[in-house]
Design a protein around this motif. Sequence first.
Motif, PDB file in Angstrom:
ATOM      1  N   THR A   1       0.838  -1.204   0.000  1.00 21.66           N
ATOM      2  CA  THR A   1       0.000   0.000   0.000  1.00 21.66           C
ATOM      3  C   THR A   1       0.875   1.257   0.000  1.00 21.66           C
TER       4      THR A   1
ATOM      5  N   GLU B   1      -1.976  -3.423 -12.787  1.00 24.27           N
ATOM      6  CA  GLU B   1      -1.693  -4.371 -11.690  1.00 24.27           C
ATOM      7  C   GLU B   1      -1.188  -5.683 -12.282  1.00 24.27           C
TER       8      GLU B   1
ATOM      9  N   CYS C   1       6.141  -6.508  -3.876  1.00 24.18           N
ATOM     10  CA  CYS C   1       6.122  -6.892  -2.464  1.00 24.18           C
ATOM     11  C   CYS C   1       7.134  -7.997  -2.189  1.00 24.18           C
TER      12      CYS C   1
ATOM     13  N   LYS D   1       4.918 -11.141  -0.032  1.00 22.51           N
ATOM     14  CA  LYS D   1       3.842 -12.025  -0.539  1.00 22.51           C
ATOM     15  C   LYS D   1       4.525 -13.312  -0.994  1.00 22.51           C
TER      16      LYS D   1
HETATM   17  C1  LIG Z   1      -2.190  -6.294  -6.026  1.00 25.17           C
HETATM   18  C2  LIG Z   1      -1.926  -5.778  -4.638  1.00 25.17           C
HETATM   19  N1  LIG Z   1      -1.461  -4.541  -4.486  1.00 25.17           N
HETATM   20  C3  LIG Z   1      -1.202  -4.023  -3.268  1.00 25.17           C
HETATM   21  C4  LIG Z   1      -1.420  -4.764  -2.133  1.00 25.17           C
HETATM   22  C5  LIG Z   1      -1.178  -4.133  -0.777  1.00 25.17           C
HETATM   23  O1  LIG Z   1      -0.107  -4.713  -0.127  1.00 25.17           O
HETATM   24  P1  LIG Z   1       0.034  -4.563   1.472  1.00 25.17           P
HETATM   25  O2  LIG Z   1      -0.985  -5.460   2.067  1.00 25.17           O
HETATM   26  O3  LIG Z   1       1.461  -4.997   1.714  1.00 25.17           O
HETATM   27  O4  LIG Z   1      -0.170  -3.136   1.807  1.00 25.17           O
HETATM   28  C6  LIG Z   1      -1.911  -6.065  -2.236  1.00 25.17           C
HETATM   29  C7  LIG Z   1      -2.182  -6.879  -1.031  1.00 25.17           C
HETATM   30  O5  LIG Z   1      -2.713  -7.949  -1.081  1.00 25.17           O
HETATM   31  C8  LIG Z   1      -2.169  -6.593  -3.534  1.00 25.17           C
HETATM   32  O6  LIG Z   1      -2.656  -7.835  -3.698  1.00 25.17           O
END
Ligand SMILES: Cc1ncc(COP(=O)(O)O)c(C=O)c1O
Length: 346
Positions: free
Chosen positions: A61, A138, A199, A202
């Motif tokens: 995020t 995305e 990330c 994940k």
């Molecule tokens: C495609 C995508 N973007 C951003 C995020 C946000 O990541 P975070 O939970 O580390 O803030 C996620 C979380 O699942 C995600 O799946």
Amino acid sequence: MRIVDLRSDTLTQPTDAMRRAMAEAQVGDDVFGEDPTINRLEEMAAERLGKEAALFVASGTMGGMVSNLAHCGRGDEMIIGGAGHTFLFEQGGSAALGGIHPHPVPTQPDGKLALEDIEAAVRSDNVHFPRTRLIILENTHNLCNGFPLDTHYMQAVGEIARRHKLKIHVDGARFFNAAVALDIDPKDLAAEADSVSFCLSKGLGAPVGSVVCGTQDFINEARRARKVLGGGMRQAGVLAAAGIVALSEMVDRLADDHANAKKLAMGLAEMPGISIDPDQIPTNIVFFEVNREDMTPAEFVQRIDTEGIRMLAVPAGPNIVRAVTHYHITTEDIDQALSVISKVMG
Ligand SMILES: Cc1ncc(COP(=O)(O)O)c(C=O)c1O
């Protein structure tokens, strides 16, 4: 009873190598630019994605937020998929904190934004309109079965962006899943993007953190944005150390997660009361429908949970359940999950 936890790839525990690296990490004050481990992670990440520079941030995020703040000013507009994580699941943070106006266009089932929709969303120069600055994509797409966007599509969006002088940010929470699934160098997949956030926590299994990559000028702006968000984390090299292990050791094995997701999808496709097309499961995210008059998806999830299999009933649509594979999930775990589901559905 062994618990097979398929709720998310964020549930992983750090590997032994990560814990060792964290214990031994050399650290310094990162706000002074003096944490050698963070500096190393940022150099590695920039190199892997073929960008000039990178920035370690607390979360996916935050990676998206600092990127949007770096690309856009208040009242600027970003074109974004209606099913995108940034649009749906981040409290509208770019609008709330940055005054950035989201312009949602439909997300296609394969995670793409249709080129004609992007083109139509670009504002003309008119005193009534916000100024379009940014396109957000995305890759892989969380809500769209983990579909990867390929280089051909990225080039087509890049052409639109260049023509309208727009920037492209890729929310690559699972960017390495995309590169592995497409069997291409992450650099090539990132080439058309002005910035990519990915990330570490994940599929790559690190406990904390994401990295944003782009030009040095962009990263300078993103670093300022990170500070105002409270993300200057001082001796966070203890976290970056795990990220270095994640980037070095955990990328190639994502292919195993994809194979396990496919195996799960193929098994589910054989079961009465479950709808899924295994051909539409390209990476590690498996969405399927539970179509039973006498069992809601929430009840299905509860029933399998009592037998040690964990999945999520998600509000992505009616009757939808999500399972995500990751490095704690073995082939035998998938067999176990299928055997429990077969019993519950039988
Ligand atoms: C495609 C995508 N973007 C951003 C995020 C946000 O990541 P975070 O939970 O580390 O803030 C996620 C979380 O699942 C995600 O799946």
